[in-house]
Write a protein that holds these residues in place. Structure first.
Motif, mmCIF file in Angstrom:
data_model
loop_
_atom_site.group_PDB
_atom_site.id
_atom_site.type_symbol
_atom_site.label_atom_id
_atom_site.label_comp_id
_atom_site.label_asym_id
_atom_site.label_seq_id
_atom_site.Cartn_x
_atom_site.Cartn_y
_atom_site.Cartn_z
ATOM 1 N N LYS A 94 0.832 -1.197 0.000
ATOM 2 C CA LYS A 94 0.000 0.000 0.000
ATOM 3 C C LYS A 94 0.869 1.250 0.000
ATOM 4 N N CYS B 62 1.279 5.047 1.203
ATOM 5 C CA CYS B 62 0.796 5.878 2.314
ATOM 6 C C CYS B 62 1.424 7.268 2.229
ATOM 7 N N GLY C 45 -2.183 8.293 6.342
ATOM 8 C CA GLY C 45 -2.744 7.012 5.961
ATOM 9 C C GLY C 45 -2.550 6.740 4.487
ATOM 10 N N ARG C 46 -3.369 5.860 3.997
ATOM 11 C CA ARG C 46 -3.237 5.408 2.609
ATOM 12 C C ARG C 46 -3.485 6.530 1.604
ATOM 13 N N THR C 47 -2.788 6.404 0.486
ATOM 14 C CA THR C 47 -3.092 7.263 -0.648
ATOM 15 C C THR C 47 -4.022 6.495 -1.575
ATOM 16 N N ARG C 48 -4.745 7.228 -2.375
ATOM 17 C CA ARG C 48 -5.660 6.615 -3.337
ATOM 18 C C ARG C 48 -5.006 6.595 -4.710
ATOM 19 N N ASN D 22 -5.787 13.288 3.988
ATOM 20 C CA ASN D 22 -5.691 12.653 5.308
ATOM 21 C C ASN D 22 -5.721 13.687 6.436
ATOM 22 N N THR E 246 1.287 -6.897 6.743
ATOM 23 C CA THR E 246 1.047 -6.023 5.597
ATOM 24 C C THR E 246 2.336 -5.269 5.272
ATOM 25 N N ASP F 273 3.835 -1.478 3.491
ATOM 26 C CA ASP F 273 3.527 -0.119 3.044
ATOM 27 C C ASP F 273 4.779 0.528 2.473
ATOM 28 N N SER G 277 5.759 4.334 2.368
ATOM 29 C CA SER G 277 5.266 5.583 2.939
ATOM 30 C C SER G 277 6.125 6.755 2.504
#
Length: 166
Positions: A9, A11, A44-47, A59, A95, A97, A99
Motif C-alpha cells: 500500500k 501511504c 494514511g493510505r493514498t488513493r 488525510n 502487511t 507499506d 510511505s
C-alpha cells in the motif's frame, strides 16, 4: 483479506509541526489499530492517482479537520514498512507499506484550531499530543518514527544552511 498478502500500500504520513521560533513540536496520534497501535504519524493510505501531497492533504482534512493546500507539504523521506500484523483478517499475515513522509508546518492559529476531542477518530486513535523531536528520539517510540524525525531535523538544518549562504 488474502488479497492484502500480495499488495504493497502507498501511504502519505505527515509530521505535523508547529514552532514558536525557538522550539519545534510534532503532533502525534496514539493509534488503536494495527499495523502500528502506538504513537504514530497523522496520515494514511493514498488513493490511486493521488500524489503523496494530495493524499496527505486529504488525510489531514479527514483526521484534523484542517483544509490545507497540497503545495504546503514538503517531503521528508520515503520509507518501506513491513508489519507483522494488520487490522484486516487474517491479522497475522501482516502487511507492507511504502510511505512518503511529509512535513506540514502549521501556523499558530492552525495549531490552536485543532480540537483533539473532535479531530482524531476515536475508533482509530486513543490519544494525541504535541511532543518535541528530542522526546521522540530519546523515548520509547517506533524506530521508523524516530528515523523520520532525524530526517526532518536534517532537512531543517539543510534549509537553515541554505538560507545562511543565500
Amino acid at each position: 483479506g488474502l488479497a492484502l498478502d500480495a499488495l504493497v500500500k502507498g501511504c502519505a504520513d505527515v509530521l505535523v509541526t508547529r514552532s514558536d521560533g525557538s522550539s519545534l513540536e510534532i503532533l502525534l496520534g496514539r493509534r488503536r489499530v494495527h499495523p502500528q497501535p502506538d504513537w504514530w504519524f497523522v496520515g494514511g493510505r493514498t488513493r490511486p492517482g493521488e500524489t503523496p501531497e494530495e493524499g496527505a492533504a486529504r488525510n489531514v482534512r479527514r483526521e484534523l479537520k484542517l483544509e490545507v493546500a497540497a503545495s504546503r507539504f514538503r517531503v521528508v523521506g520515503n520509507y518501506s514498512f513491513v508489519w507483522r500484523f494488520r487490522a484486516q483478517p487474517p491479522a497475522e499475515n501482516g502487511t507492507a507499506d511504502i510511505s512518503t513522509v511529509l512535513e506540514l508546518r502549521l501556523s499558530s492559529a492552525e495549531a490552536a484550531a485543532i480540537n483533539f476531542d473532535d479531530s482524531f477518530a476515536k475508533s482509530e486513535y486513543r490519544d494525541a499530543r504535541w511532543t518535541t523531536p528530542r522526546e521522540v528520539l530519546e523515548g520509547e517510540y517506533n524506530p521508523a518514527l524516530q528515523q523520520a524525525v532525524r530526517d526532518l531535523l536534517a532537512r531543517h538544518a539543510f534549509d537553515d544552511l541554505c538560507a545562511a549562504v543565500a
